[in-house]
Design a protein around this motif. Structure first.
Motif, mmCIF file in Angstrom:
data_model
loop_
_atom_site.group_PDB
_atom_site.id
_atom_site.type_symbol
_atom_site.label_atom_id
_atom_site.label_comp_id
_atom_site.label_asym_id
_atom_site.label_seq_id
_atom_site.Cartn_x
_atom_site.Cartn_y
_atom_site.Cartn_z
ATOM 1 N N UNK A 46 -7.626 -23.420 -15.592
ATOM 2 C CA UNK A 46 -6.511 -24.141 -16.213
ATOM 3 C C UNK A 46 -6.208 -23.587 -17.602
ATOM 4 N N UNK A 47 -7.258 -23.325 -18.386
ATOM 5 C CA UNK A 47 -7.053 -22.768 -19.722
ATOM 6 C C UNK A 47 -6.409 -21.385 -19.641
ATOM 7 N N UNK A 48 -6.854 -20.571 -18.700
ATOM 8 C CA UNK A 48 -6.317 -19.218 -18.554
ATOM 9 C C UNK A 48 -4.863 -19.200 -18.125
ATOM 10 N N UNK A 49 -4.511 -20.047 -17.164
ATOM 11 C CA UNK A 49 -3.113 -20.102 -16.691
ATOM 12 C C UNK A 49 -2.202 -20.622 -17.796
ATOM 13 N N UNK A 50 -2.659 -21.634 -18.529
ATOM 14 C CA UNK A 50 -1.866 -22.162 -19.646
ATOM 15 C C UNK A 50 -1.712 -21.105 -20.744
ATOM 16 N N UNK A 51 -2.797 -20.397 -21.049
ATOM 17 C CA UNK A 51 -2.755 -19.327 -22.051
ATOM 18 C C UNK A 51 -1.718 -18.268 -21.673
ATOM 19 N N UNK A 52 -1.722 -17.861 -20.398
ATOM 20 C CA UNK A 52 -0.770 -16.849 -19.941
ATOM 21 C C UNK A 52 0.675 -17.331 -20.101
ATOM 22 N N UNK A 53 0.928 -18.602 -19.769
ATOM 23 C CA UNK A 53 2.283 -19.152 -19.908
ATOM 24 C C UNK A 53 2.700 -19.186 -21.376
ATOM 25 N N UNK A 54 1.791 -19.629 -22.239
ATOM 26 C CA UNK A 54 2.096 -19.676 -23.675
ATOM 27 C C UNK A 54 2.306 -18.274 -24.238
ATOM 28 N N UNK A 55 1.480 -17.346 -23.830
ATOM 29 C CA UNK A 55 1.573 -15.975 -24.324
ATOM 30 C C UNK A 55 2.913 -15.339 -23.940
ATOM 31 N N UNK A 56 3.344 -15.548 -22.693
ATOM 32 C CA UNK A 56 4.629 -14.995 -22.237
ATOM 33 C C UNK A 56 5.802 -15.547 -23.034
ATOM 34 N N UNK A 57 5.724 -16.826 -23.417
ATOM 35 C CA UNK A 57 6.844 -17.489 -24.099
ATOM 36 C C UNK A 57 6.766 -17.423 -25.619
ATOM 37 N N UNK A 58 5.643 -16.989 -26.148
ATOM 38 C CA UNK A 58 5.400 -17.040 -27.590
ATOM 39 C C UNK A 58 6.352 -16.130 -28.368
ATOM 40 N N UNK A 59 7.053 -16.684 -29.363
ATOM 41 C CA UNK A 59 7.929 -15.850 -30.194
ATOM 42 C C UNK A 59 7.123 -14.998 -31.175
ATOM 43 N N UNK A 60 7.769 -14.014 -31.757
ATOM 44 C CA UNK A 60 7.124 -13.065 -32.670
ATOM 45 C C UNK A 60 6.483 -13.717 -33.883
ATOM 46 N N UNK A 61 7.014 -14.862 -34.330
ATOM 47 C CA UNK A 61 6.498 -15.484 -35.558
ATOM 48 C C UNK A 61 5.326 -16.426 -35.307
ATOM 49 N N UNK A 62 4.805 -16.448 -34.067
ATOM 50 C CA UNK A 62 3.656 -17.289 -33.732
ATOM 51 C C UNK A 62 2.633 -16.467 -32.969
ATOM 52 N N UNK A 63 1.406 -17.009 -32.893
ATOM 53 C CA UNK A 63 0.349 -16.325 -32.161
ATOM 54 C C UNK A 63 -0.509 -17.350 -31.420
ATOM 55 N N UNK A 64 -0.905 -17.003 -30.191
ATOM 56 C CA UNK A 64 -1.709 -17.871 -29.333
ATOM 57 C C UNK A 64 -3.143 -17.351 -29.319
ATOM 58 N N UNK A 65 -4.117 -18.250 -29.483
ATOM 59 C CA UNK A 65 -5.528 -17.880 -29.456
ATOM 60 C C UNK A 65 -6.261 -18.684 -28.393
#
Length: 185
Positions: A46-65
């Motif tokens: 669940x964490x990995x799938x959510x991370x992938x979705x957030x990473x794909x949508x993340x704008x340049x001025x933000x970062x997902x960890x």
């Protein structure tokens, strides 16, 4: 099993940082040591799938960890949310300056009460605008958004889509977070 508080007195961040690595997940919440076992496959999926979705949508001025990555909102707390989104300019340097815009926690049997009650209060108190809680066993996403200093809660179940606006537009479907992803290479 809930968290295990192994400290008779409250710890400082310096004492917390000096603890030996025993293979368990350690967090500090208002000076109390929280120790939990490693997460199971449903949690990680669940964490990995959510991370992938957030990473794909993340704008340049933000970062997902992805955890482990410390969030230290004060001198007595060091938490490791499963996923975090920061403003890009806040990444690096002093943890105390980091401003989280989204925290995601995935429930496991060992952390339910910690994530649902204790961390919810800590994230609300720290002023984190959005806190998502994923229950991979029940296919539920609980979305908490800060309004006037308190979280307002919405729940999405099964195939109900959550169209997030904050911190950026992304579509999350709880049932999809728990499904095994088949990949052909």
């Amino acid at each position: 099993m809930g968290f295990v508080d192994t400290t008779p007195q409250k710890l400082t961040l310096a004492q917390f940082d000096a603890l030996p690595d025993d293979g368990m997940r350690h967090e500090l919440l208002d000076g109390r040591l929280l120790v939990t076992p490693a997460p199971k496959e449903e949690h990680q999926r669940a964490a990995g799938v959510c991370y992938a979705a957030l990473l794909r949508a993340c704008p340049e001025d933000m970062e997902v960890f992805f955890a482990p990555f410390d969030f230290r909102p004060n001198g007595r707390t060091s938490l490791q949310p499963d996923l975090m989104v920061f403003q890009y300019q806040d990444v690096g340097g002093d943890e105390a300056r980091r401003t989280l815009v989204l925290v995601v926690e995935v429930l496991s049997p060992s952390n339910r009460s910690t994530d649902l009650i204790m961390k919810r209060h800590a994230y609300e108190k720290a002023g984190i605008a959005s806190y998502w809680i994923i229950d991979p066993d029940a296919f539920v996403l609980t979305v908490l958004e800060l309004a006037d200093g308190e979280y307002v809660e919405r729940t999405f179940k099964g195939d109900e889509a959550f169209a997030a606006e904050h911190p950026f537009p992304v579509r999350i479907v709880p049932a999809e977070l728990a499904r095994r992803v088949n990949r052909s290479v």
